[in-house]
Write a protein that holds these residues in place. Structure first.
Motif, PDB file in Angstrom:
ATOM      1  N   LYS A   1       0.117  10.971  -2.977  1.00  0.00           N
ATOM      2  CA  LYS A   1      -0.002  10.483  -4.132  1.00  0.00           C
ATOM      3  C   LYS A   1      -1.233  11.052  -5.237  1.00  0.00           C
ATOM      4  O   LYS A   1      -0.934  12.522  -5.205  1.00  0.00           O
TER       5      LYS A   1
ATOM      6  N   SER B   1      -6.079   4.300  -3.300  1.00  0.00           N
ATOM      7  CA  SER B   1      -6.178   2.831  -2.962  1.00  0.00           C
ATOM      8  C   SER B   1      -7.611   2.010  -3.328  1.00  0.00           C
ATOM      9  O   SER B   1      -7.485   1.004  -4.156  1.00  0.00           O
TER      10      SER B   1
ATOM     11  N   ASP C   1       0.871  -1.198  -0.080  1.00  0.00           N
ATOM     12  CA  ASP C   1      -0.023  -0.206  -0.023  1.00  0.00           C
ATOM     13  C   ASP C   1       0.908   1.227  -0.026  1.00  0.00           C
ATOM     14  O   ASP C   1       1.556   1.553   0.999  1.00  0.00           O
ATOM     15  N   ASP C   2       0.978   1.772  -1.170  1.00  0.00           N
ATOM     16  CA  ASP C   2       1.684   3.002  -1.237  1.00  0.00           C
ATOM     17  C   ASP C   2       3.308   2.826  -1.305  1.00  0.00           C
ATOM     18  O   ASP C   2       4.116   3.722  -0.949  1.00  0.00           O
TER      19      ASP C   2
ATOM     20  N   HIS D   1       1.754   2.376   4.521  1.00  0.00           N
ATOM     21  CA  HIS D   1       0.953   3.458   4.140  1.00  0.00           C
ATOM     22  C   HIS D   1       1.068   4.440   5.570  1.00  0.00           C
ATOM     23  O   HIS D   1       1.588   4.054   6.627  1.00  0.00           O
TER      24      HIS D   1
ATOM     25  N   ASP E   1      -0.530  -0.627  -4.636  1.00  0.00           N
ATOM     26  CA  ASP E   1      -1.856  -0.017  -5.101  1.00  0.00           C
ATOM     27  C   ASP E   1      -1.846   1.256  -5.988  1.00  0.00           C
ATOM     28  O   ASP E   1      -2.369   1.967  -6.757  1.00  0.00           O
ATOM     29  N   GLN E   2      -0.630   2.076  -5.803  1.00  0.00           N
ATOM     30  CA  GLN E   2      -0.109   3.077  -6.605  1.00  0.00           C
ATOM     31  C   GLN E   2       1.265   3.554  -6.149  1.00  0.00           C
ATOM     32  O   GLN E   2       1.905   2.993  -5.278  1.00  0.00           O
TER      33      GLN E   2
HETATM   34 CA    CA Z   1      -2.626   3.131  -1.238  1.00  0.00          CA
END
Ligand code: CA
Ligand code: SGN
Length: 529
Positions: free
Chosen positions: A368, A82, A39-40, A204, A355-356
């Motif tokens: 982001k 997300s 995540d991130d 995250h 997720d990015q």
């Molecule tokens: Ca994320």
């Protein structure tokens, strides 16, 4: 502490027999899929991508995947947030098609999830970790999912047998998620293929590292990005009105863990932070305090101001972030080690992605959302068994709408017509087919919202990027019309500092990209821009 164990009861569906069309290994077995998604996680902090940050904070286990697979250097998301990214993974559809345009709402649950298609095909399906969408996991034989964003310490997990409750487990999220992944692998029927989604919470915000790594990198001074002091001078207003700067928006107490700051202006933030710390067991809390109290006292005594304070914030942020990555890397090693020990590497496709992307101080930012490279891009490594298991890089333009098509292709399932993504399998030999896509469409919708990044869509080809910010200003921007365009030449200006929109010398490029953007909007039936 959680006590009840989930029993794996596979959905009794008339599963389609595996035919010659599914991807198989040399012994003729259908291939398993392990999709690891953090995540991130920025590409800047993965060794295999070669960024200066990762030189001082290596990721040997993730790099090992890259050395045995394909490293995608031009992998992107379609909406850098997300839940939209997760909805895209599950449906193979763009945000406006699957409904999940914004962080907190939207998923259209009538859309078919690839987990359902894989399950029908006879795959055993599982998701562990961050689920985040506002619907129950569907199409899964097994799940152990976090509540919303989840917690780093002693998080709760909901499963098929937890009666709708999130049951608290003692430990650190990244390790507990890996435990659940292995729990599923242990319980599965070894005679059937599986598809396992391992969705980590880390790294995250607010970047809380595991106890054993609280002091890792403490003596390192990480390099500052070239664009750390970007003044946004050529950009649209949106780059100036965002709320995601390290200088102003990153908080000293809950983001940077200086709980000792007693100034009354920090009272609410301090209360929130203390509540977060309350989750820790006495032993975890002791380890935490032993590390941060000393460091924080030193910081408070220095009474830093201005640029020195911003630099300190950056160092604390990057270190905590990279400490979280260290545990991710360890746990990727543990999971792949399990697959290896159990002879599963030869018939399992392993994908590592996020997720990015994320800003590591570029343009002075964290978070982001923008279509600028650091958040639009995402790390992507695909390890495919057999002859392609070797370290190669691909510069093909790929996007998260491609995962669904890829996994269906692996399972020999025909891609539903409404899916726009393409299977990545033809790219895994290292060559880009001549008819591969030559540009990508992006669309961000979550405004007004935390970080105040305005709505925009755009198109990127191999060299240029056109971004269109649109909509009415809301909140502090009320009454402002925010239509504005930016054009970048990524070859001459990789940091996107020089907006070329409207410059005569770039008229042809601008017109060409505008035509492509218009075509995407028509073909994809985009309903706002
Ligand atoms: Ca994320
Ligand atoms: C939380 C974070 C934001 C972040 C969003 C979305 N704030 O709201 O900084 O942009 O999640 O992140 S926090 O203080 O609660 O951490 S996402 O990865 O889920 O899209």
């Amino acid at each position: 502490m959680k006590t009840n164990k989930q029993t794996l009861v596979f959905t009794l569906l008339a599963s389609v027999p595996f035919s010659a069309v599914s991807q198989q290994n040399v012994s003729g077995k259908p291939l398993n899929i392990v999709h690891i998604m953090t995540d991130d996680h920025s590409f800047q902090t993965i060794g295999a991508y070669g960024h200066p940050l990762s030189k001082q904070a290596p990721t040997p286990n993730i790099d090992r995947l890259a050395s045995q697979g394909v490293l995608f250097r031009k992998a992107f998301v379609e909406n850098s947030l997300s839940t939209p990214s997760r909805a895209c993974l599950m449906t193979g559809l763009y945000s406006h098609q699957n409904g999940q345009r914004q962080l907190g709402k939207g998923i259209d649950t009538t859309k078919v999830f690839i987990s359902e298609l894989l399950q029908e095909r006879g795959y055993q399906t599982a998701v562990v970790g961050k689920w985040h969408m506002q619907c129950e996991p569907k199409g899964f034989d097994f799940y152990e999912v976090l509540n919303d964003q989840g917690n780093y310490y002693n998080p709760g997990f909901k499963s098929k047998t937890s009666g709708g409750k999130y049951l608290r487990e003692e430990g650190y999220a990244t390790s507990l998620i890996t435990d659940h992944a292995i729990e599923f692998l242990e319980m599965r029927d070894p005679d059937k293929p599986f598809c396992l989604f391992v969705h980590h919470k880390a790294p995250h915000r607010n970047w809380m590292p595991e106890g054993k790594y609280l002091d890792l990198y403490e003596d390192v001074e990480f390099p500052y990005p070239d664009t750390f002091y970007d003044d946004y001078s050529t950009r649209c207003e949106s780059a100036r009105s965002q709320e995601m700067t390290i200088a102003k928006d990153m908080t000293l107490i809950s983001d940077l863990k200086v709980g000792e700051l007693e100034d009354p202006v920090f009272a609410t933030e301090r209360q929130n932070w203390l509540r977060a710390l309350d989750r820790l067991t006495p032993a975890q809390r002791k380890t935490w305090d032993e590390s941060y109290s000393e460091k924080n006292k030193k910081f408070i005594a220095q009474n830093l101001q201005g640029k020195e304070l911003v630099k300190w914030k950056y160092q604390r942020y990057i270190k905590d972030y990279l400490r979280c990555i260290k545990t991710i890397d360890d746990e990727v090693g543990r999971l792949t080690g399990y697959l290896e020990e159990h002879g599963l590497l030869e018939n399992t496709v392993i994908v590592y992605t996020s997720d990015q992307g994320f800003y590591m101080g570029e343009h002075g930012w964290f978070d982001k959302r923008f279509m600028y490279e650091e958040s639009f891009r995402t790390p992507l490594i695909v390890c495919y068994p057999g002859k392609n298991r070797r370290g190669i890089a691909s510069d093909a333009l790929v996007q998260n709408i491609d995962y669904a098509a890829t996994y269906l292709d692996i399972a020999g399932i025909k891609k539903p017509v409404e899916m726009s993504g393409f299977s990545l399998l033809p790219l895994l030999g290292g060559q880009t087919p001549v008819d591969w896509r030559t540009d990508l469409y992006y669309h961000y919708y979550d405004y007004p919202a935390v970080h105040q990044v305005r709505r925009h869509d755009g198109v990127r080809d191999d060299r240029y990027k056109l971004i269109h910010f649109y909509g009415k200003g809301e909140g502090k921007d009320a009454g402002k019309n925010i239509h504005c365009n930016e054009l970048y030449d990524l070859q001459n200006d990789p940091h996107e500092l020089n907006n070329l929109y409207g410059q005569a010398a770039y008229r042809d490029v601008q017109d060409r990209l505008q035509k492509r953007l218009d075509k995407y909007r028509v073909d994809l039936r985009v309903d706002e821009f």
